[in-house]
Motif scaffolding. Structure first.
Motif, mmCIF file in Angstrom:
data_model
loop_
_atom_site.group_PDB
_atom_site.id
_atom_site.type_symbol
_atom_site.label_atom_id
_atom_site.label_comp_id
_atom_site.label_asym_id
_atom_site.label_seq_id
_atom_site.Cartn_x
_atom_site.Cartn_y
_atom_site.Cartn_z
ATOM 1 N N GLN A 195 2.104 27.275 -26.020
ATOM 2 C CA GLN A 195 1.980 25.833 -25.856
ATOM 3 C C GLN A 195 0.753 25.419 -25.048
ATOM 4 N N ILE A 196 -0.116 26.363 -24.771
ATOM 5 C CA ILE A 196 -1.345 26.044 -24.037
ATOM 6 C C ILE A 196 -2.188 25.105 -24.892
ATOM 7 N N GLY A 197 -2.563 23.970 -24.318
ATOM 8 C CA GLY A 197 -3.324 22.981 -25.070
ATOM 9 C C GLY A 197 -4.665 22.705 -24.426
ATOM 10 N N ASN A 198 -5.197 21.545 -24.729
ATOM 11 C CA ASN A 198 -6.466 21.137 -24.140
ATOM 12 C C ASN A 198 -6.225 20.603 -22.732
ATOM 13 N N GLY A 199 -7.298 20.327 -22.041
ATOM 14 C CA GLY A 199 -7.180 19.807 -20.688
ATOM 15 C C GLY A 199 -7.055 20.934 -19.682
ATOM 16 N N VAL A 200 -6.543 20.591 -18.507
ATOM 17 C CA VAL A 200 -6.382 21.591 -17.449
ATOM 18 C C VAL A 200 -5.207 22.508 -17.790
ATOM 19 N N VAL A 201 -5.422 23.806 -17.611
ATOM 20 C CA VAL A 201 -4.380 24.797 -17.887
ATOM 21 C C VAL A 201 -4.177 25.645 -16.639
ATOM 22 N N MET A 202 -2.906 25.756 -16.192
ATOM 23 C CA MET A 202 -2.554 26.601 -15.051
ATOM 24 C C MET A 202 -1.640 27.696 -15.574
ATOM 25 N N ILE A 203 -1.995 28.956 -15.358
ATOM 26 C CA ILE A 203 -1.258 30.085 -15.940
ATOM 27 C C ILE A 203 -0.718 30.977 -14.828
ATOM 28 N N ASP A 204 0.568 31.215 -14.885
ATOM 29 C CA ASP A 204 1.250 32.115 -13.963
ATOM 30 C C ASP A 204 0.848 33.554 -14.288
ATOM 31 N N ASN A 210 1.117 19.631 -5.435
ATOM 32 C CA ASN A 210 0.092 18.807 -4.792
ATOM 33 C C ASN A 210 -1.184 18.744 -5.622
ATOM 34 N N TYR A 211 -1.521 19.825 -6.270
ATOM 35 C CA TYR A 211 -2.687 19.822 -7.161
ATOM 36 C C TYR A 211 -2.448 18.867 -8.330
ATOM 37 N N LEU A 212 -1.255 18.942 -8.919
ATOM 38 C CA LEU A 212 -0.943 18.098 -10.083
ATOM 39 C C LEU A 212 -0.927 16.620 -9.715
ATOM 40 N N MET A 213 -0.409 16.289 -8.543
ATOM 41 C CA MET A 213 -0.339 14.889 -8.115
ATOM 42 C C MET A 213 -1.736 14.267 -8.076
ATOM 43 N N ARG A 214 -2.725 15.073 -7.778
ATOM 44 C CA ARG A 214 -4.091 14.565 -7.652
ATOM 45 C C ARG A 214 -4.876 14.729 -8.955
ATOM 46 N N ALA A 215 -4.653 15.879 -9.622
ATOM 47 C CA ALA A 215 -5.418 16.181 -10.833
ATOM 48 C C ALA A 215 -5.080 15.239 -11.985
ATOM 49 N N LYS A 216 -3.834 14.746 -12.029
ATOM 50 C CA LYS A 216 -3.453 13.861 -13.140
ATOM 51 C C LYS A 216 -4.255 12.556 -13.139
ATOM 52 N N PRO A 230 -6.635 13.925 -18.488
ATOM 53 C CA PRO A 230 -5.569 13.331 -19.305
ATOM 54 C C PRO A 230 -4.370 14.247 -19.546
ATOM 55 N N ASN A 231 -4.595 15.548 -19.642
ATOM 56 C CA ASN A 231 -3.513 16.465 -19.979
ATOM 57 C C ASN A 231 -3.564 17.702 -19.087
ATOM 58 N N ILE A 232 -2.389 18.102 -18.614
ATOM 59 C CA ILE A 232 -2.291 19.307 -17.785
ATOM 60 C C ILE A 232 -1.111 20.134 -18.290
ATOM 61 N N ASN A 270 -10.458 24.850 -16.720
ATOM 62 C CA ASN A 270 -10.926 23.484 -17.022
ATOM 63 C C ASN A 270 -10.648 22.521 -15.873
ATOM 64 N N ASP A 271 -10.719 23.030 -14.649
ATOM 65 C CA ASP A 271 -10.428 22.212 -13.471
ATOM 66 C C ASP A 271 -11.410 21.055 -13.337
ATOM 67 N N LYS A 272 -10.887 19.891 -12.998
ATOM 68 C CA LYS A 272 -11.726 18.720 -12.739
ATOM 69 C C LYS A 272 -11.650 18.293 -11.266
ATOM 70 N N LEU A 273 -10.539 18.614 -10.630
ATOM 71 C CA LEU A 273 -10.306 18.128 -9.270
ATOM 72 C C LEU A 273 -11.243 18.785 -8.254
ATOM 73 N N CYS A 274 -11.455 20.085 -8.386
ATOM 74 C CA CYS A 274 -12.194 20.832 -7.370
ATOM 75 C C CYS A 274 -13.582 21.277 -7.837
ATOM 76 N N LYS A 275 -14.027 20.755 -8.967
ATOM 77 C CA LYS A 275 -15.275 21.268 -9.543
ATOM 78 C C LYS A 275 -16.494 21.000 -8.667
#
Length: 591
Positions: A511-520, A451-457, A461-463, A550-555
């Motif tokens: 493979q962690i890149g730029n943009g939003v990063v979610m880490i388990d 649900n976060y990804l559906m909105r954050a995209k 640009p990159n997640i 680097n969250d943009k959705l909930c900032k």
């Protein structure tokens, strides 16, 4: 018509609360199925997504077409395929939601109970027992859980009961529909294969013994049709030598543990005082037999029956068993009742008793030969469900009928109220406690990620999602985003890396890149030095499950550090606004 119905209730005043209880039991089958359980695990996701994929693409979710997918596919759980194919017209045209995929399973569950009640009616002709059987089935915790489990075992149970019903109810060559039902049960679930191969011969022996005048050609055709139907599982199909049966047999059956059994035998011999028969007493067949017998009889545990349910954590209730404590008494009375109760004729009574015995003896076979012998019965011992329901029902009727006059009425009322209390307590546990306690086993965090990804995209640009289970989280995103209803669909089989649009699912920290990063947090990834990050928490203890950088959705949303209360509407995740999603499920991280 209405007048006649009212007269029936007037003559038997105890009938009205029983009918009301049955209707209530059906109602709660559908209550909050869009919320509880709180998500889908991997196998459930593959089953329902394959149903959708059959409808849209003509293949299962791993890209294998039907009927080839019955024998070999590339799904992570090596699903059986038939339930997904049968569900495709009921799931495929609709948006994939917890509500849309669970309704068909509730219906299958209710039809299974209807077939069981019809079998009881056929053999006993006892109207009171029919009503009690329906009621006991509706309030049974194990059977209730089956109604909300969108996977394969419920179909195996339905087709097995249907096969028994067709065998005794149909005449002539119509009995071959029974054989086809058992073929369907065989292909519905991997754990149903050994159970069906054990139960069907017992069933046919019972049938042949009591119906010797039956045309032998029909019985021969019955056996031949079943053998032909299942033969494809044992031989290469379409050039495939490694199908579902071979792949799962190699990792799921106790016979694949020969090396571990050898180690156990060597340990027994090493840690033993030398005596002449040591090499004979400590050997592989005995160790294997002990393991199988433990699995076969392990369901007799009081913890499984009354206190905690399955010992395997995935479907363990933890605070409630597969039966109520009161059921234990009526199970014993049910055994006595089957022996002493009146039946329409002697043959019906004997067949009914032997049928229950056949179900009882066959039910634990799948658990006995499982690699997890003694640990998992929730699915593999599915035939115990109708045995428990029938015996408890017979026990209740027997107990009521041995009482007389006012004692019978008081006992009936007390019994009704007792089961109402037990069922109410179970529902309270299931809806308000189980949803929090077992959230990880239903991949709730994966649902939140999706649900976060559906909105954050839409705002970044990159997640990158770095997760210990990239394929599971990838499938969860496909499900909750209803990706399969899109125009350009490309689904990949299990892998350590999946890309879908601007979103990357991977288990590789490199493979962690730029943009939003979610880490388990289960992965030992080098984390960002940025002090500002958000988290997805385990609602049991507020432990961190995923870190978000680097969250943009909930900032712009004021986030708390943990959730203080859990609300029913918190589990309508897909219907939340972005702000509410952030407020209820995303929290401010602390170093």
């Amino acid at each position: 018509m209405l007048k006649k119905v009212l007269q029936i209730f007037y003559k038997n005043k105890l009938l009205l609360p029983l009918v009301a209880a049955v209707l209530f039991g059906i109602f709660v089958r559908f209550l909050w199925i869009d919320r509880f359980p709180v998500g889908l695990n991997r196998d459930e996701t593959e089953v329902v997504l394959s149903a959708k994929s059959y409808w849209k693409l003509g293949t299962d979710i791993s890209g294998v077409s039907f009927p080839r997918s019955l024998f070999a596919n590339k799904t992570g759980g090596k699903i059986s395929g038939l339930p997904s194919f049968l569900l495709s017209p009921f799931i495929g045209p609709f948006k994939t939601t917890l509500l849309s995929v669970r309704i068909p399973f509730v219906v299958v569950n209710l039809f299974s109970l209807l077939v069981l009640v019809s079998l009881v009616r056929f053999f006993t002709k006892d109207k009171a027992l029919l009503l009690v059987t329906a009621l006991v089935g509706l309030v049974n915790p194990w059977f209730f859980m089956f109604s909300r489990t969108p996977t394969e075992a419920p179909f195996a149970l339905f087709f097995t009961l249907l096969g028994v019903y067709f065998l005794f109810r149909f005449e002539g060559y119509l009995k071959l529909f029974s054989s086809l039902s058992f073929v369907a049960a065989f292909y519905s679930y991997f754990g149903a294969k050994p159970v069906t191969l054990c139960f069907l011969p017992l069933l046919l022996l019972i049938y042949w013994f009591y119906y010797k005048k039956e045309n032998w050609k029909i019985v021969f055709a019955y056996v031949l049709l079943f053998a032909a139907g299942i033969s494809f599982s044992f031989f290469p199909f379409g050039g495939l030598s490694h199908g579902v049966l071979n792949l799962r047999s190699g990792k799921d059956l106790v016979f694949s543990q020969i090396s571990e059994i050898e180690q156990q035998v060597n340990e027994q011999r090493r840690a033993s005082i030398t005596f002449p028969l040591k090499e004979i007493v400590y050997n592989k067949p005995i160790v294997l037999l002990n393991k199988i017998s433990k699995g076969y009889l392990g369901w007799l545990s009081a913890d499984f029956l009354f206190w905690g349910g399955d010992s395997q954590s995935l479907y363990r209730l933890g605070e409630n068993g597969t039966l109520y404590l009161l059921d234990g008494l009526f199970l014993i009375l049910g055994i006595i009742g089957v022996a002493k109760s009146a039946f329409p004729d002697k043959k019906s009574k004997q067949i009914f008793r032997l049928l229950l015995l056949g179900l009882f003896l066959s039910a634990p076979v799948g658990s006995a030969i499982s690699i997890e012998a003694g640990e998992t019965y929730y699915f593999r011992a599915y035939l115990l469900i109708p045995v428990f329901i029938v015996l408890v029902s017979v026990g209740i009727i027997y107990a009521v009928r041995i009482t007389k006059g006012i004692i019978r009425k008081l006992f009936s009322v007390a019994l009704f109220l007792s089961y109402l209390v037990f069922f109410t307590y179970f529902l309270i546990f299931f809806f308000f406690r189980f949803s929090v306690k077992q959230q990880e086993n239903y991949s709730l965090y994966s649902r939140i990620i999706a649900n976060y990804l559906m909105r954050a995209k839409e705002v970044t640009p990159n997640i990158t999602v770095v997760t210990a289970a990239p394929h599971t989280d990838y499938l969860q995103y496909i499900f909750f985003s209803d990706y399969l209803d899109g125009d350009k669909i490309a689904v990949t089989p299990p892998s350590s890396t999946h890309a879908i649009g601007s979103i990357l699912f991977t288990s590789d920290c490199g493979q962690i890149g730029n943009g939003v990063v979610m880490i388990d947090t289960r992965l030992n990834c080098k984390r960002s030095t940025n002090p500002d990050f958000e988290v997805i928490q385990d609602q049991k203890d507020a432990g961190y499950q995923f870190l978000i950088y680097n969250d943009k959705l909930c900032k712009d949303v004021q986030l708390g550090t943990y959730r203080r209360t859990h609300l029913l509407n918190d589990y309508l995740v897909e219907q939340m606004s972005n702000e509410r999603l952030c407020n209820r499920w995303i929290f401010k991280g602390e170093k």
